[in-house]
Design a protein around this motif. Structure first.
Motif, PDB file in Angstrom:
ATOM      1  N   MET A 294      69.960 -22.120  76.246  1.00 30.57           N
ATOM      2  CA  MET A 294      71.154 -21.577  76.866  1.00 30.57           C
ATOM      3  C   MET A 294      70.550 -20.807  77.938  1.00 30.57           C
ATOM      4  O   MET A 294      69.633 -20.006  77.854  1.00 30.57           O
ATOM      5  CB  MET A 294      71.964 -20.810  75.951  1.00 30.57           C
ATOM      6  CG  MET A 294      73.132 -20.004  76.876  1.00 30.57           C
ATOM      7  SD  MET A 294      73.913 -18.940  75.639  1.00 30.57           S
ATOM      8  CE  MET A 294      74.840 -19.959  74.586  1.00 30.57           C
ATOM      9  N   LEU A 295      71.094 -21.036  79.415  1.00 30.15           N
ATOM     10  CA  LEU A 295      70.573 -20.142  80.547  1.00 30.15           C
ATOM     11  C   LEU A 295      71.794 -19.148  80.902  1.00 30.15           C
ATOM     12  O   LEU A 295      72.924 -19.390  81.025  1.00 30.15           O
ATOM     13  CB  LEU A 295      70.380 -21.053  81.842  1.00 30.15           C
ATOM     14  CG  LEU A 295      70.217 -20.124  83.234  1.00 30.15           C
ATOM     15  CD1 LEU A 295      68.922 -19.628  83.047  1.00 30.15           C
ATOM     16  CD2 LEU A 295      70.134 -21.226  84.239  1.00 30.15           C
ATOM     17  N   SER A 296      71.224 -17.822  80.742  1.00 32.77           N
ATOM     18  CA  SER A 296      72.375 -16.711  81.239  1.00 32.77           C
ATOM     19  C   SER A 296      71.548 -15.580  81.891  1.00 32.77           C
ATOM     20  O   SER A 296      70.370 -15.664  82.258  1.00 32.77           O
ATOM     21  CB  SER A 296      72.795 -15.955  79.863  1.00 32.77           C
ATOM     22  OG  SER A 296      71.507 -15.475  79.146  1.00 32.77           O
ATOM     23  N   PHE A 297      72.318 -14.929  82.767  1.00 33.75           N
ATOM     24  CA  PHE A 297      72.068 -14.182  83.841  1.00 33.75           C
ATOM     25  C   PHE A 297      72.267 -12.755  83.563  1.00 33.75           C
ATOM     26  O   PHE A 297      73.382 -12.370  83.000  1.00 33.75           O
ATOM     27  CB  PHE A 297      72.459 -14.552  85.154  1.00 33.75           C
ATOM     28  CG  PHE A 297      71.880 -15.838  85.805  1.00 33.75           C
ATOM     29  CD1 PHE A 297      70.773 -15.608  86.606  1.00 33.75           C
ATOM     30  CD2 PHE A 297      72.613 -16.960  85.793  1.00 33.75           C
ATOM     31  CE1 PHE A 297      70.170 -16.801  87.146  1.00 33.75           C
ATOM     32  CE2 PHE A 297      71.905 -18.038  86.024  1.00 33.75           C
ATOM     33  CZ  PHE A 297      70.899 -17.948  86.786  1.00 33.75           C
ATOM     34  N   HIS A 298      71.545 -11.665  83.696  1.00 32.32           N
ATOM     35  CA  HIS A 298      71.674 -10.375  83.192  1.00 32.32           C
ATOM     36  C   HIS A 298      71.105  -9.503  84.222  1.00 32.32           C
ATOM     37  O   HIS A 298      69.994  -8.613  84.193  1.00 32.32           O
ATOM     38  CB  HIS A 298      71.155  -9.881  82.089  1.00 32.32           C
ATOM     39  CG  HIS A 298      71.404 -11.059  80.985  1.00 32.32           C
ATOM     40  ND1 HIS A 298      72.415 -11.043  80.161  1.00 32.32           N
ATOM     41  CD2 HIS A 298      70.740 -12.366  80.511  1.00 32.32           C
ATOM     42  CE1 HIS A 298      72.468 -12.071  79.224  1.00 32.32           C
ATOM     43  NE2 HIS A 298      71.456 -12.829  79.508  1.00 32.32           N
ATOM     44  N   GLY A 299      71.677  -9.283  85.589  1.00 31.55           N
ATOM     45  CA  GLY A 299      71.411  -8.316  86.492  1.00 31.55           C
ATOM     46  C   GLY A 299      70.000  -8.876  87.118  1.00 31.55           C
ATOM     47  O   GLY A 299      69.796 -10.028  87.874  1.00 31.55           O
ATOM     48  N   LYS A 300      68.947  -8.059  87.073  1.00 30.57           N
ATOM     49  CA  LYS A 300      67.544  -8.560  87.486  1.00 30.57           C
ATOM     50  C   LYS A 300      66.726  -9.448  86.796  1.00 30.57           C
ATOM     51  O   LYS A 300      65.751  -9.812  87.241  1.00 30.57           O
ATOM     52  CB  LYS A 300      66.806  -7.226  87.558  1.00 30.57           C
ATOM     53  CG  LYS A 300      67.442  -5.822  88.370  1.00 30.57           C
ATOM     54  CD  LYS A 300      66.228  -4.878  88.559  1.00 30.57           C
ATOM     55  CE  LYS A 300      67.023  -3.693  89.410  1.00 30.57           C
ATOM     56  NZ  LYS A 300      66.229  -2.544  89.243  1.00 30.57           N
ATOM     57  N   LYS A 306      66.672 -20.575  73.420  1.00 33.04           N
ATOM     58  CA  LYS A 306      66.606 -21.745  72.535  1.00 33.04           C
ATOM     59  C   LYS A 306      67.605 -21.681  71.500  1.00 33.04           C
ATOM     60  O   LYS A 306      67.530 -20.844  70.727  1.00 33.04           O
ATOM     61  CB  LYS A 306      65.293 -22.161  72.137  1.00 33.04           C
ATOM     62  CG  LYS A 306      64.872 -23.579  71.658  1.00 33.04           C
ATOM     63  CD  LYS A 306      63.540 -23.895  71.131  1.00 33.04           C
ATOM     64  CE  LYS A 306      63.380 -25.251  70.706  1.00 33.04           C
ATOM     65  NZ  LYS A 306      61.837 -25.519  70.181  1.00 33.04           N
ATOM     66  N   ILE A 307      68.428 -22.776  71.387  1.00 34.14           N
ATOM     67  CA  ILE A 307      69.623 -22.849  70.439  1.00 34.14           C
ATOM     68  C   ILE A 307      68.992 -23.854  69.230  1.00 34.14           C
ATOM     69  O   ILE A 307      69.289 -23.614  68.361  1.00 34.14           O
ATOM     70  CB  ILE A 307      70.704 -23.298  71.201  1.00 34.14           C
ATOM     71  CG1 ILE A 307      71.216 -22.426  72.310  1.00 34.14           C
ATOM     72  CG2 ILE A 307      71.819 -23.707  70.096  1.00 34.14           C
ATOM     73  CD1 ILE A 307      71.609 -21.019  71.913  1.00 34.14           C
ATOM     74  N   THR A 308      68.274 -24.852  69.578  1.00 32.91           N
ATOM     75  CA  THR A 308      67.799 -25.843  68.382  1.00 32.91           C
ATOM     76  C   THR A 308      66.484 -25.906  68.475  1.00 32.91           C
ATOM     77  O   THR A 308      65.698 -25.822  69.388  1.00 32.91           O
ATOM     78  CB  THR A 308      68.756 -27.272  68.756  1.00 32.91           C
ATOM     79  OG1 THR A 308      68.200 -27.939  69.920  1.00 32.91           O
ATOM     80  CG2 THR A 308      70.273 -26.996  68.937  1.00 32.91           C
ATOM     81  N   GLY A 309      66.208 -26.595  67.366  1.00 28.26           N
ATOM     82  CA  GLY A 309      64.695 -26.822  67.244  1.00 28.26           C
ATOM     83  C   GLY A 309      64.144 -26.071  66.114  1.00 28.26           C
ATOM     84  O   GLY A 309      64.750 -25.543  65.291  1.00 28.26           O
ATOM     85  N   LEU A 315      62.824 -17.409  76.956  1.00 24.06           N
ATOM     86  CA  LEU A 315      62.052 -17.217  78.364  1.00 24.06           C
ATOM     87  C   LEU A 315      62.880 -16.256  79.123  1.00 24.06           C
ATOM     88  O   LEU A 315      64.018 -16.538  79.381  1.00 24.06           O
ATOM     89  CB  LEU A 315      62.085 -18.700  78.963  1.00 24.06           C
ATOM     90  CG  LEU A 315      61.620 -18.605  80.278  1.00 24.06           C
ATOM     91  CD1 LEU A 315      59.889 -18.448  80.242  1.00 24.06           C
ATOM     92  CD2 LEU A 315      61.559 -20.150  80.996  1.00 24.06           C
ATOM     93  N   GLU A 316      62.084 -15.125  79.374  1.00 22.41           N
ATOM     94  CA  GLU A 316      62.676 -14.321  80.242  1.00 22.41           C
ATOM     95  C   GLU A 316      62.187 -14.335  81.480  1.00 22.41           C
ATOM     96  O   GLU A 316      60.871 -14.397  81.940  1.00 22.41           O
ATOM     97  CB  GLU A 316      62.307 -12.861  79.850  1.00 22.41           C
ATOM     98  CG  GLU A 316      63.009 -11.710  80.287  1.00 22.41           C
ATOM     99  CD  GLU A 316      62.651 -10.349  79.706  1.00 22.41           C
ATOM    100  OE1 GLU A 316      61.459  -9.769  80.256  1.00 22.41           O
ATOM    101  OE2 GLU A 316      63.453  -9.855  79.186  1.00 22.41           O
TER     102      GLU A 316
END
Length: 485
Positions: A294-300, A306-309, A315-316
């Motif tokens: 899942m890719l999400s954005f949080h300001g800077k 990772k959801i599965t595996g 990754l930040e």
């Protein structure tokens, strides 16, 4: 007698005497006082109200009677059908008329369609002797399990999509494949189902096991999680068997737990300043098929969770630490690329240590990515889309499972890959390079192992995946992060 006189509006009760004096004085003087008739009547009403009595107003002063019960049946049905089902039970208790109206099935048919997406034909329900009111009553206890969930066992995490299939609620579990391209469709297999066609109550069935024969299961629903428990104990996950057949890999079968716990997953909220639209992406992270992140954005900062595996990984991406590209030249020379990233990594570590000392905290990771109050990145999503692409080639010596990657990219950023490997209790930290190709593709280069991972957007659409608030989404990420420890 004084009280009766007050109710009738005449007499000399103690509470009314003071207000009657002007009228009495006018009558004693022989002068008519027509203007004070209404004043006198209003005073009587107030007087009797103060004394706890009731007054029957004169016909000329009676207010027009207006009641919801006086509306035509068609209008009442339309009003009731537009209300949430949670309000209708209270409404049915107000009066007998409303109780009878709420047995009209068209009201519940609309509630089933709008709240749960039920599209069954009324004739189909009549053949099995059910009404929409009964369907709604059976769906209601399971309303909170529709949507995306993460099943987290001891060794493996996977994605589960719970949807309404006709008159059944089915939990579809993500099934990774070795023969599917990262841009291909994702595959699901049924894991459990809730049959709503039973006369008495809904029936929960587990569909796991060697022969996938449905059998009884118990479900317990809590806030943002639910559990299933089966009587059978011979469940085996299909994943290792399937991968051994497809890829010739040897991996010991692992037994399913009798009791499985599912955690709620929300899709990231979208913001105009995001570089690309957030969401779910597929990649080949290890040798056991496609994985979902899942890719999400949080300001800077941005975050790939990772959801599965098998391994647990985040990754930040430091969006304020952009790596400038010179027509792809920096990618051709791995040593130059590694030197640039290493300098950034050392600077980040120094800043983290300094921040840790200033704040006196034990953990400085995250840099406030959990806080929605962080300022947005100066480069908006529109600016990223207008960025002129530059040629992209993998540096010499960098390996990749997928060679069908885009040959141009738009932006690159310094990133940190945090991985908790199978069997390890502590995460490891690896500097990396986040590469934004376009709206549907991104990747990153793991410098330590010289490996490139390509991510492609999952094109499937899901329902009931919106977070009720930004805080709820951040709390979900926090729970996923806590489960990796």
């Amino acid at each position: 007698m004084e009280e009766s006189a007050c109710l009738c509006g005449v007499g000399s009760s103690r509470g009314c005497r003071k207000r009657q004096r002007p009228a009495e004085k006018a009558a004693a003087d022989g002068k008519p006082a027509p203007a004070e008739k209404h004043v006198e009547a209003d005073a009587a009403v107030r007087c009797c109200a103060d004394s706890g009595g009731t007054l029957s107003p004169m016909p000329s002063l009676q207010a027009p009677r207006c009641s919801l019960q006086d509306l035509p049946l068609e209008i009442l049905v339309e009003i009731f059908a537009s209300l949430p089902g949670t309000d209708l039970s209270s409404l049915a208790q107000t009066c007998t008329k409303f109780h009878h109206i709420l047995h009209i099935d068209s009201i519940w048919r609309r509630r089933c369609r709008e709240e749960f997406g039920v599209c069954e034909n009324l004739q189909n329900l009549e053949t099995i002797g059910m009404s929409y009111r009964e369907v709604y009553a059976k769906l209601f206890p399971y309303r909170n399990i529709l949507g995306l969930w993460q099943l987290d066992t001891e060794h493996y995490r996977t994605l589960v999509n719970v949807v309404l299939d006709g008159l059944c609620i089915t939990g579809w579990t993500y099934r990774p494949s070795l023969h599917t391209h990262v841009g291909g469709p994702i595959h699901f297999k049924p894991s459990f189902r809730i049959r709503l066609t039973e006369r008495r109550s809904a029936t929960v069935e587990c569909m796991e096991g060697p022969n996938s024969s449905p059998h009884y299961s118990h479900m317990q629903i809590q806030k943002d999680r639910f559990t299933t428990q089966c009587k059978k104990t011979d469940h085996r996950t299909d994943l290792p068997t399937q991968l051994r057949e497809e890829g010739g890999l040897v991996l010991e079968d692992r037994q399913w737990y009798d009791c499985l716990t599912y955690r709620r997953l929300y899709l990231p909220p979208n913001h105009p300043d995001d570089l690309i639209r957030p969401g779910l992406f597929q990649d080949y992270y290890d040798d056991f098929g496609l994985k979902i992140a899942m890719l999400s954005f949080h300001g800077k900062y941005a975050r790939v969770t990772k959801i599965t595996g098998l391994s647990k990984k985040t990754l930040e991406i430091h969006l304020m630490r952009r790596i400038q590209l010179r027509d792809g030249e920096i990618f051709r020379n791995f040593n130059e690329l590694s030197r640039v990233v290493q300098e950034m990594d050392e600077q980040v570590i120094r800043e983290q240590q300094q921040q840790k000392q200033e704040e006196g905290t034990e953990e400085s990771e995250g840099h406030g990515w959990q806080s929605p109050a962080q300022p947005r990145v100066g480069e908006s999503g529109a600016a990223a889309a207008e960025e002129q692409p530059v040629p992209f080639v993998l540096p010499v010596g960098v390996r990749s499972r997928d060679q069908n990657y885009p040959r141009t990219c738009r932006m690159c950023f310094y990133a940190v890959d945090t991985v908790t490997l199978l069997g390890s209790a502590y995460p490891r930290r690896f500097p990396a390079i986040f590469i934004l190709f376009d709206e549907n593709h991104f990747g990153f280069i793991w410098l330590e192992v010289k490996y490139f991972f390509l991510y492609n957007r999952v094109q499937e659409t899901f329902q009931n995946v919106e977070a009720p608030s930004p805080q709820a989404f951040l709390e979900m990420l926090k729970n996923i992060k806590a489960s990796t420890k």
